[in-house]
Design a protein around this motif. Structure first.
Motif, mmCIF file in Angstrom:
data_model
loop_
_atom_site.group_PDB
_atom_site.id
_atom_site.type_symbol
_atom_site.label_atom_id
_atom_site.label_comp_id
_atom_site.label_asym_id
_atom_site.label_seq_id
_atom_site.Cartn_x
_atom_site.Cartn_y
_atom_site.Cartn_z
ATOM 1 N N LEU A 1 2.805 10.716 9.630
ATOM 2 C CA LEU A 1 2.284 9.562 8.896
ATOM 3 C C LEU A 1 3.145 8.350 9.241
ATOM 4 O O LEU A 1 4.360 8.367 9.043
ATOM 5 C CB LEU A 1 2.296 9.829 7.389
ATOM 6 C CG LEU A 1 1.382 10.968 6.933
ATOM 7 C CD1 LEU A 1 1.499 11.181 5.433
ATOM 8 C CD2 LEU A 1 -0.067 10.727 7.331
ATOM 9 N N GLY A 2 2.498 7.312 9.768
ATOM 10 C CA GLY A 2 3.199 6.123 10.234
ATOM 11 C C GLY A 2 3.161 4.973 9.242
ATOM 12 O O GLY A 2 2.768 5.131 8.074
ATOM 13 N N ILE A 3 3.542 3.803 9.728
ATOM 14 C CA ILE A 3 3.712 2.628 8.872
ATOM 15 C C ILE A 3 2.438 2.245 8.126
ATOM 16 O O ILE A 3 2.505 1.783 6.983
ATOM 17 C CB ILE A 3 4.279 1.424 9.677
ATOM 18 C CG1 ILE A 3 4.689 0.281 8.754
ATOM 19 C CG2 ILE A 3 3.293 0.951 10.727
ATOM 20 C CD1 ILE A 3 5.823 0.590 7.821
ATOM 21 N N ASN A 4 1.271 2.454 8.745
ATOM 22 C CA ASN A 4 0.036 2.096 8.049
ATOM 23 C C ASN A 4 -0.142 2.929 6.782
ATOM 24 O O ASN A 4 -0.628 2.446 5.767
ATOM 25 C CB ASN A 4 -1.184 2.190 8.971
ATOM 26 C CG ASN A 4 -1.287 3.496 9.717
ATOM 27 O OD1 ASN A 4 -0.346 4.282 9.787
ATOM 28 N ND2 ASN A 4 -2.433 3.727 10.323
ATOM 29 N N TRP A 5 0.287 4.181 6.812
ATOM 30 C CA TRP A 5 0.225 5.025 5.611
ATOM 31 C C TRP A 5 1.217 4.505 4.564
ATOM 32 O O TRP A 5 0.882 4.366 3.390
ATOM 33 C CB TRP A 5 0.510 6.488 5.954
ATOM 34 C CG TRP A 5 0.385 7.379 4.767
ATOM 35 C CD1 TRP A 5 -0.763 7.917 4.265
ATOM 36 C CD2 TRP A 5 1.441 7.791 3.889
ATOM 37 N NE1 TRP A 5 -0.484 8.653 3.132
ATOM 38 C CE2 TRP A 5 0.859 8.588 2.885
ATOM 39 C CE3 TRP A 5 2.812 7.574 3.857
ATOM 40 C CZ2 TRP A 5 1.602 9.170 1.858
ATOM 41 C CZ3 TRP A 5 3.557 8.155 2.841
ATOM 42 C CH2 TRP A 5 2.945 8.941 1.857
#
Length: 159
Positions: free
Chosen positions: A117-121
């Motif tokens: 899970l990256g920054i958008n999450w």
């Protein structure tokens, strides 16, 4: 002799250098936690430095989910490799502490079971990691969710 010089400087300026220096001892991994896809527990990598949410082909195949949307992004993995996304799996339902949310996942070829899970999450759910408490906090469906995280040394890479 160097230790004596450090002690002298510490006394002069009133600090303890050992408390203000981080050793690069490879002791920690990226933060991880357990979430669920349906009844399947999944170890998730929490990476606020990643630009996208990603699933490996290996894990997607195990979960029997496939891309349903094309993608043209090029992902640079932690080891510096460049890999094209094989597509996006949209609205994948995940469960965190009993609360469901959905996420779009870029599919990347890899033999590892990886869900990242990256920054958008993090931005979507105002998620924050508290390393002093080994805890992740996120706001999902107007609820503050708290979950244990781990950041210990392990021998596997994620892609």
């Amino acid at each position: 002799e160097l230790k004596d010089q450090i002690n002298k400087v510490e006394k002069e300026i009133g600090i303890n250098i050992t408390q203000t220096h981080v050793n690069d001892n490879n002791k920690y991994t990226a933060a991880r936690c357990i979430m669920r896809y349906k009844l399947n527990p999944i170890e998730v990598i929490l990476d606020s430095g990643a630009a996208a949410c990603i699933i490996s082909t290996t894990l997607a195949n195990k979960l029997k989910i496939k891309p349903n949307k094309s993608s043209d992004i090029l992902v640079v993995t932690a080891d510096g490799q460049k890999k094209w996304s094989l597509g996006i799996i949209t609205s994948v339902p995940l469960i965190l502490q009993g609360i469901q949310f959905t996420v779009d996942l870029q599919v990347i070829e890899s033999p590892q079971d990886t869900l990242l899970l990256g920054i958008n999450w993090f931005k979507t759910f105002d998620a924050r990691m508290y390393f002093d408490q080994d805890e992740l906090r996120a706001k999902i469906q107007n609820q503050l969710v708290k979950l244990s995280i781990k950041c210990i040394k392990e021998a596997k890479s994620y892609f």
